[in-house]
Design an enzyme around this catalytic site. Structure first.
Site, PDB file in Angstrom:
ATOM      1  N   SER A  66     -77.357  72.166 -53.595  1.00 54.54           N
ATOM      2  CA  SER A  66     -77.230  73.419 -52.863  1.00 54.54           C
ATOM      3  C   SER A  66     -77.760  73.202 -51.444  1.00 54.54           C
ATOM      4  O   SER A  66     -78.694  72.422 -51.243  1.00 54.54           O
ATOM      5  CB  SER A  66     -78.035  74.502 -53.584  1.00 54.54           C
ATOM      6  OG  SER A  66     -77.924  75.728 -52.920  1.00 54.54           O
ATOM      7  N   GLY A  67     -77.171  73.891 -50.468  1.00 56.09           N
ATOM      8  CA  GLY A  67     -77.563  73.718 -49.068  1.00 56.09           C
ATOM      9  C   GLY A  67     -79.061  73.758 -48.823  1.00 56.09           C
ATOM     10  O   GLY A  67     -79.628  72.817 -48.245  1.00 56.09           O
ATOM     11  N   HIS A 104     -82.697  77.753 -44.253  1.00 52.76           N
ATOM     12  CA  HIS A 104     -82.445  76.350 -43.902  1.00 52.76           C
ATOM     13  C   HIS A 104     -81.615  76.227 -42.617  1.00 52.76           C
ATOM     14  O   HIS A 104     -80.854  75.279 -42.451  1.00 52.76           O
ATOM     15  CB  HIS A 104     -81.787  75.618 -45.078  1.00 52.76           C
ATOM     16  CG  HIS A 104     -80.459  76.169 -45.485  1.00 52.76           C
ATOM     17  ND1 HIS A 104     -80.304  77.415 -46.042  1.00 52.76           N
ATOM     18  CD2 HIS A 104     -79.217  75.644 -45.411  1.00 52.76           C
ATOM     19  CE1 HIS A 104     -79.026  77.624 -46.288  1.00 52.76           C
ATOM     20  NE2 HIS A 104     -78.342  76.570 -45.907  1.00 52.76           N
ATOM     21  N   THR A 134     -71.191  71.778 -51.003  1.00 56.08           N
ATOM     22  CA  THR A 134     -72.583  71.967 -51.372  1.00 56.08           C
ATOM     23  C   THR A 134     -72.598  72.690 -52.720  1.00 56.08           C
ATOM     24  O   THR A 134     -71.622  73.322 -53.123  1.00 56.08           O
ATOM     25  CB  THR A 134     -73.344  72.740 -50.284  1.00 56.08           C
ATOM     26  OG1 THR A 134     -72.593  73.892 -49.913  1.00 56.08           O
ATOM     27  CG2 THR A 134     -73.571  71.870 -49.051  1.00 56.08           C
ATOM     28  N   GLY A 135     -73.710  72.595 -53.423  1.00 56.53           N
ATOM     29  CA  GLY A 135     -73.835  72.960 -54.826  1.00 56.53           C
ATOM     30  C   GLY A 135     -73.190  74.221 -55.336  1.00 56.53           C
ATOM     31  O   GLY A 135     -72.232  74.187 -56.111  1.00 56.53           O
ATOM     32  N   THR A 136     -73.719  75.364 -54.942  1.00 58.82           N
ATOM     33  CA  THR A 136     -73.214  76.631 -55.460  1.00 58.82           C
ATOM     34  C   THR A 136     -71.767  76.841 -55.060  1.00 58.82           C
ATOM     35  O   THR A 136     -70.936  77.231 -55.887  1.00 58.82           O
ATOM     36  CB  THR A 136     -74.084  77.798 -54.935  1.00 58.82           C
ATOM     37  OG1 THR A 136     -75.462  77.484 -55.148  1.00 58.82           O
ATOM     38  CG2 THR A 136     -73.757  79.084 -55.648  1.00 58.82           C
ATOM     39  N   THR A 137     -71.455  76.567 -53.823  1.00 56.15           N
ATOM     40  CA  THR A 137     -70.079  76.722 -53.339  1.00 56.15           C
ATOM     41  C   THR A 137     -69.128  75.854 -54.153  1.00 56.15           C
ATOM     42  O   THR A 137     -68.072  76.315 -54.591  1.00 56.15           O
ATOM     43  CB  THR A 137     -69.988  76.364 -51.843  1.00 56.15           C
ATOM     44  OG1 THR A 137     -70.885  77.192 -51.102  1.00 56.15           O
ATOM     45  CG2 THR A 137     -68.579  76.543 -51.313  1.00 56.15           C
ATOM     46  N   HIS A 178     -71.931  79.931 -46.461  1.00 58.85           N
ATOM     47  CA  HIS A 178     -73.144  80.701 -46.718  1.00 58.85           C
ATOM     48  C   HIS A 178     -72.830  81.798 -47.726  1.00 58.85           C
ATOM     49  O   HIS A 178     -71.663  82.163 -47.930  1.00 58.85           O
ATOM     50  CB  HIS A 178     -73.689  81.286 -45.416  1.00 58.85           C
ATOM     51  CG  HIS A 178     -74.341  80.261 -44.547  1.00 58.85           C
ATOM     52  ND1 HIS A 178     -74.521  80.436 -43.196  1.00 58.85           N
ATOM     53  CD2 HIS A 178     -74.868  79.045 -44.842  1.00 58.85           C
ATOM     54  CE1 HIS A 178     -75.127  79.380 -42.697  1.00 58.85           C
ATOM     55  NE2 HIS A 178     -75.342  78.523 -43.676  1.00 58.85           N
ATOM     56  N   LYS A 185     -69.038  83.080 -49.165  1.00 60.10           N
ATOM     57  CA  LYS A 185     -68.455  82.365 -50.305  1.00 60.10           C
ATOM     58  C   LYS A 185     -67.167  83.033 -50.794  1.00 60.10           C
ATOM     59  O   LYS A 185     -66.176  82.334 -51.047  1.00 60.10           O
ATOM     60  CB  LYS A 185     -69.477  82.216 -51.429  1.00 60.10           C
ATOM     61  CG  LYS A 185     -70.561  81.191 -51.117  1.00 60.10           C
ATOM     62  CD  LYS A 185     -71.514  81.035 -52.261  1.00 60.10           C
ATOM     63  CE  LYS A 185     -72.749  80.221 -51.966  1.00 60.10           C
ATOM     64  NZ  LYS A 185     -72.773  79.282 -50.896  1.00 60.10           N
ATOM     65  N   ASP A 188     -76.948  70.279 -47.392  1.00 61.26           N
ATOM     66  CA  ASP A 188     -76.483  70.144 -46.007  1.00 61.26           C
ATOM     67  C   ASP A 188     -76.845  68.759 -45.468  1.00 61.26           C
ATOM     68  O   ASP A 188     -76.057  68.127 -44.757  1.00 61.26           O
ATOM     69  CB  ASP A 188     -77.097  71.222 -45.106  1.00 61.26           C
ATOM     70  CG  ASP A 188     -76.625  72.623 -45.447  1.00 61.26           C
ATOM     71  OD1 ASP A 188     -75.515  72.762 -45.995  1.00 61.26           O
ATOM     72  OD2 ASP A 188     -77.370  73.579 -45.177  1.00 61.26           O
ATOM     73  N   ARG A 226     -74.539  69.442 -35.706  1.00 58.92           N
ATOM     74  CA  ARG A 226     -74.781  68.438 -34.666  1.00 58.92           C
ATOM     75  C   ARG A 226     -74.213  67.084 -35.078  1.00 58.92           C
ATOM     76  O   ARG A 226     -73.515  66.424 -34.305  1.00 58.92           O
ATOM     77  CB  ARG A 226     -76.284  68.307 -34.376  1.00 58.92           C
ATOM     78  CG  ARG A 226     -76.592  67.373 -33.209  1.00 58.92           C
ATOM     79  CD  ARG A 226     -78.092  67.134 -33.052  1.00 58.92           C
ATOM     80  NE  ARG A 226     -78.611  66.260 -34.084  1.00 58.92           N
ATOM     81  CZ  ARG A 226     -78.447  64.927 -34.104  1.00 58.92           C
ATOM     82  NH1 ARG A 226     -77.755  64.319 -33.148  1.00 58.92           N
ATOM     83  NH2 ARG A 226     -78.957  64.206 -35.068  1.00 58.92           N
ATOM     84  N   ASP A 284     -72.543  82.148 -41.764  1.00 55.33           N
ATOM     85  CA  ASP A 284     -72.817  83.549 -41.472  1.00 55.33           C
ATOM     86  C   ASP A 284     -73.487  83.665 -40.108  1.00 55.33           C
ATOM     87  O   ASP A 284     -74.665  83.348 -39.963  1.00 55.33           O
ATOM     88  CB  ASP A 284     -73.717  84.131 -42.563  1.00 55.33           C
ATOM     89  CG  ASP A 284     -73.897  85.626 -42.453  1.00 55.33           C
ATOM     90  OD1 ASP A 284     -73.597  86.200 -41.380  1.00 55.33           O
ATOM     91  OD2 ASP A 284     -74.345  86.241 -43.439  1.00 55.33           O
ATOM     92  N   ASP A 305     -81.369  72.868 -40.998  1.00 53.24           N
ATOM     93  CA  ASP A 305     -80.446  71.943 -41.669  1.00 53.24           C
ATOM     94  C   ASP A 305     -79.007  72.218 -41.258  1.00 53.24           C
ATOM     95  O   ASP A 305     -78.209  71.295 -41.075  1.00 53.24           O
ATOM     96  CB  ASP A 305     -80.561  72.061 -43.194  1.00 53.24           C
ATOM     97  CG  ASP A 305     -81.934  71.683 -43.715  1.00 53.24           C
ATOM     98  OD1 ASP A 305     -82.668  70.977 -42.995  1.00 53.24           O
ATOM     99  OD2 ASP A 305     -82.277  72.095 -44.836  1.00 53.24           O
TER     100      ASP A 305
END
Length: 151
Positions: free
Chosen positions: A65-66, A98, A45-48, A19, A23, A71, A107, A91, A101
């Site tokens: 991106s999440g 989201h 995921t995208g930004t990360t 999150h 990051k 996600d 899960r 976080d 998600d």
């Protein structure tokens, strides 16, 4: 539910997720463990993914991106047996738009018996485990048997 096994390869497929507020923490952890991560296939995921790749030079397959579906993409890869483990610095003190998600991703990782590290300590244990460099058999749901029972 019936169980079967799948074999995680010696070169693991590792998802890296964080999150926004975490990051920098994940980046620091990845830099500290760059040598250990280099022999594995990395997804994020995208930004990360873009931040980690730019700052470390590691080859990382970036998904969306999440909040834009990343996600869920990661969850699909887990369901298909294409992700072996996940490092997810989420976080716990701030809700994200989201959140459903995120809960679904955690899960599905649990359903498919995918190891998940959620902080620096658990990530350290995971990356330093001797099994990181070995093939490892894990129990997973027997989806074929599940489907046969329902049809």
């Amino acid at each position: 539910m019936n169980k079967t096994t799948r074999v995680m390869p010696a070169h693991k497929h590792i998802a890296l997720v964080a999150h926004d507020n975490y990051k920098p923490e994940l980046l620091r952890w990845v830099k500290e463990n760059k040598d250990a991560l280099q022999g594995h296939f990395l997804y994020a995921t995208g930004t990360t993914g873009r931040i980690l790749s730019k700052e470390t030079g590691l080859a990382i397959k970036s998904l969306l991106s999440g909040p834009m579906g990343g996600d869920q993409q990661l969850g699909a890869l887990i369901s298909e047996g294409k992700i072996d483990m996940m490092i997810f610095f989420w976080d716990p003190l701030n809700a994200v738009p989201h959140d459903p998600d995120v809960k679904a991703l955690l899960r599905i990782a649990t359903v498919w018996n995918v190891p998940v590290a959620m902080n620096r300590a658990s990530a350290k244990f995971m990356i330093s485990a001797p099994q990181m460099a070995e093939e490892v058999s894990i129990e997973i749901p027997d989806y074929d048997a599940y489907l046969a029972e329902r049809v």
